[in-house]
Design a protein around this motif. Structure first.
Motif, PDB file in Angstrom:
ATOM      1  N   GLU A 108     125.994 -48.924  -3.221  1.00  0.00           N
ATOM      2  CA  GLU A 108     125.468 -47.804  -4.001  1.00  0.00           C
ATOM      3  C   GLU A 108     124.337 -48.258  -4.923  1.00  0.00           C
ATOM      4  OE1 GLU A 108     126.110 -44.701  -3.780  1.00  0.00           O
ATOM      5  OE2 GLU A 108     128.095 -44.438  -2.893  1.00  0.00           O
ATOM      6  N   CYS A 109     123.245 -47.508  -4.923  1.00  0.00           N
ATOM      7  CA  CYS A 109     122.150 -47.730  -5.869  1.00  0.00           C
ATOM      8  C   CYS A 109     121.868 -46.432  -6.616  1.00  0.00           C
ATOM      9  CB  CYS A 109     120.894 -48.191  -5.139  1.00  0.00           C
ATOM     10  SG  CYS A 109     120.960 -49.862  -4.490  1.00  0.00           S
ATOM     11  N   GLY A 110     122.913 -45.738  -7.015  1.00  0.00           N
ATOM     12  CA  GLY A 110     122.728 -44.458  -7.687  1.00  0.00           C
ATOM     13  C   GLY A 110     122.007 -43.483  -6.787  1.00  0.00           C
ATOM     14  N   SER A 111     121.000 -42.814  -7.330  1.00  0.00           N
ATOM     15  CA  SER A 111     120.229 -41.842  -6.552  1.00  0.00           C
ATOM     16  C   SER A 111     118.976 -42.457  -5.936  1.00  0.00           C
ATOM     17  CB  SER A 111     119.832 -40.657  -7.446  1.00  0.00           C
ATOM     18  OG  SER A 111     119.023 -41.109  -8.526  1.00  0.00           O
ATOM     19  N   ILE A 112     118.819 -43.781  -6.094  1.00  0.00           N
ATOM     20  CA  ILE A 112     117.589 -44.432  -5.624  1.00  0.00           C
ATOM     21  C   ILE A 112     117.572 -44.535  -4.100  1.00  0.00           C
ATOM     22  CG2 ILE A 112     116.227 -46.559  -5.702  1.00  0.00           C
ATOM     23  CD1 ILE A 112     117.367 -47.037  -8.500  1.00  0.00           C
ATOM     24  N   THR A 113     118.720 -44.850  -3.495  1.00  0.00           N
ATOM     25  CA  THR A 113     118.833 -44.964  -2.037  1.00  0.00           C
ATOM     26  C   THR A 113     120.043 -44.176  -1.570  1.00  0.00           C
ATOM     27  OG1 THR A 113     120.284 -46.908  -2.078  1.00  0.00           O
ATOM     28  CG2 THR A 113     117.908 -47.317  -2.155  1.00  0.00           C
ATOM     29  N   LYS A 114     120.196 -44.077  -0.258  1.00  0.00           N
ATOM     30  CA  LYS A 114     121.387 -43.484   0.343  1.00  0.00           C
ATOM     31  C   LYS A 114     122.270 -44.598   0.895  1.00  0.00           C
ATOM     32  CE  LYS A 114     120.316 -39.007   0.143  1.00  0.00           C
ATOM     33  NZ  LYS A 114     121.164 -38.002  -0.537  1.00  0.00           N
ATOM     34  N   LEU A 115     123.573 -44.363   0.917  1.00  0.00           N
ATOM     35  CA  LEU A 115     124.507 -45.360   1.436  1.00  0.00           C
ATOM     36  C   LEU A 115     124.395 -45.421   2.956  1.00  0.00           C
ATOM     37  CD1 LEU A 115     126.625 -47.332   0.315  1.00  0.00           C
ATOM     38  CD2 LEU A 115     128.358 -45.584   0.785  1.00  0.00           C
ATOM     39  N   TYR A 116     124.302 -46.632   3.496  1.00  0.00           N
ATOM     40  CA  TYR A 116     124.111 -46.814   4.943  1.00  0.00           C
ATOM     41  C   TYR A 116     125.341 -46.407   5.739  1.00  0.00           C
ATOM     42  CZ  TYR A 116     124.109 -48.904   9.524  1.00  0.00           C
ATOM     43  OH  TYR A 116     124.221 -49.079  10.875  1.00  0.00           O
ATOM     44  N   SER A 117     125.111 -45.701   6.823  1.00  0.00           N
ATOM     45  CA  SER A 117     126.094 -45.548   7.900  1.00  0.00           C
ATOM     46  C   SER A 117     125.297 -45.332   9.183  1.00  0.00           C
ATOM     47  CB  SER A 117     127.035 -44.362   7.666  1.00  0.00           C
ATOM     48  OG  SER A 117     126.380 -43.132   7.907  1.00  0.00           O
ATOM     49  N   LYS A 118     125.879 -45.684  10.299  1.00  0.00           N
ATOM     50  CA  LYS A 118     125.193 -45.486  11.576  1.00  0.00           C
ATOM     51  C   LYS A 118     124.914 -44.008  11.810  1.00  0.00           C
ATOM     52  CE  LYS A 118     125.616 -46.189  16.567  1.00  0.00           C
ATOM     53  NZ  LYS A 118     126.373 -46.808  17.667  1.00  0.00           N
ATOM     54  N   ASP A 119     125.885 -43.160  11.481  1.00  0.00           N
ATOM     55  CA  ASP A 119     125.695 -41.718  11.684  1.00  0.00           C
ATOM     56  C   ASP A 119     124.527 -41.194  10.865  1.00  0.00           C
ATOM     57  OD1 ASP A 119     127.808 -41.633  13.444  1.00  0.00           O
ATOM     58  OD2 ASP A 119     129.256 -40.880  11.976  1.00  0.00           O
ATOM     59  N   ARG A 120     124.425 -41.648   9.607  1.00  0.00           N
ATOM     60  CA  ARG A 120     123.326 -41.199   8.754  1.00  0.00           C
ATOM     61  C   ARG A 120     121.990 -41.675   9.314  1.00  0.00           C
ATOM     62  NH1 ARG A 120     124.627 -41.760   2.770  1.00  0.00           N
ATOM     63  NH2 ARG A 120     125.033 -39.517   2.909  1.00  0.00           N
ATOM     64  N   ALA A 121     121.941 -42.932   9.759  1.00  0.00           N
ATOM     65  CA  ALA A 121     120.696 -43.453  10.338  1.00  0.00           C
ATOM     66  C   ALA A 121     120.291 -42.642  11.567  1.00  0.00           C
ATOM     67  CB  ALA A 121     120.868 -44.927  10.706  1.00  0.00           C
ATOM     68  N   ASN A 122     121.256 -42.356  12.434  1.00  0.00           N
ATOM     69  CA  ASN A 122     120.951 -41.583  13.643  1.00  0.00           C
ATOM     70  C   ASN A 122     120.466 -40.176  13.306  1.00  0.00           C
ATOM     71  OD1 ASN A 122     121.444 -43.522  15.614  1.00  0.00           O
ATOM     72  ND2 ASN A 122     123.634 -43.074  15.704  1.00  0.00           N
ATOM     73  N   LYS A 123     121.038 -39.585  12.262  1.00  0.00           N
ATOM     74  CA  LYS A 123     120.604 -38.250  11.836  1.00  0.00           C
ATOM     75  C   LYS A 123     119.147 -38.288  11.390  1.00  0.00           C
ATOM     76  CE  LYS A 123     121.708 -36.541   7.786  1.00  0.00           C
ATOM     77  NZ  LYS A 123     122.485 -35.947   6.649  1.00  0.00           N
ATOM     78  N   TYR A 124     118.774 -39.330  10.644  1.00  0.00           N
ATOM     79  CA  TYR A 124     117.392 -39.442  10.177  1.00  0.00           C
ATOM     80  C   TYR A 124     116.439 -39.716  11.334  1.00  0.00           C
ATOM     81  CZ  TYR A 124     119.246 -39.578   5.400  1.00  0.00           C
ATOM     82  OH  TYR A 124     119.864 -39.269   4.220  1.00  0.00           O
TER      83      TYR A 124
END
Length: 232
Positions: A99-115
């Protein structure tokens, strides 16, 4: 559709200054990546932190803490480069394994694929999130997870040599070399953990000099003067 993982050397992004950022260099990178994205290539990016921090050279700082500083250096690099990418017309997201607060999003494969599905360039910052693992290992890990077709290593040096060309003017450059030979001869393309992961997961690597004209586009299109690291 082709999906690649591009590893950018922090030192290469610093240009002739050798520290921090060289914005003209990063802008050139951004414009090349935009060509790829416009052509339908999905691009994930890992950036080293060497333009800010080389913690392993310090004998006074605990290794775990030194590596954590290095992880944060990669986060800074990804945020900066991401913004330059946006300035030339791309959509981006920076993912971290912590977690980096609101600076970045937390990594997951599903999130990466969505982007990726939304035509975004995805930056994988913060390494693996654990000490004792380099950004080389993070690069291969993310490439395996996102099922990349290949890893493209944009370095300050233009390929793989049998010895350090900075030390040995007679060093021989490889046009092609197997990952097994890289491991056996300790050719230092990426570290040993990353090399073994590449071999086990059959992901080829393409090593080239970032400073060459149109180097990233040429490498992805197979028209480059670097070194192909084969895995078959």
């Amino acid at each position: 559709m082709k999906r690649i993982l591009l590893k950018l050397s922090g030192e290469a992004l610093a240009g002739d200054k050798h520290h921090g950022f060289d914005e003209p260099t990063v802008t050139v990178v951004a414009k090349q990546v935009k060509q790829l994205v416009d052509a339908g290539v999905q691009v994930g990016i890992v950036i080293g932190g060497g333009n800010f921090w080389r913690g392993r050279t310090s004998e006074t700082i605990d290794r775990t803490k030194a590596d954590q500083i290095g992880m944060l250096a990669t986060v800074m690099n990804c945020i900066y480069v991401s913004e330059i990418f946006r300035s030339v017309g791309m959509m981006t997201s920076v993912l971290t394994p912590f977690e980096c607060g609101s600076i970045t999003k937390l990594y997951s494969k599903d999130r990466a694929n969505k982007y990726f599905a939304h035509n975004m360039v995805v930056f994988f910052a913060g390494g693996t999130g654990h000490p004792y693992f380099s950004t080389d290992t993070a690069t291969v890990l993310r490439a395996v997870e996102i099922e990349a077709d290949g890893i493209y290593l944009a370095k300050a040096i233009d390929g793989v040599y049998d010895s350090d060309p900075k030390v040995n003017p007679s060093a021989k450059k490889y046009d092609q070399v197997s990952i097994q030979e890289v491991i056996d001869k300790k050719l230092a393309v990426v570290d040993l953990t990353a090399s073994v992961m590449c071999m086990e997961n059959h992901i080829p690597m393409y090593v080239f000099g970032l400073g060459e004209t149109n180097s990233i586009v040429n490498a992805v299109n197979g028209q480059f003067n670097g070194t192909v690291v084969t895995v078959d």
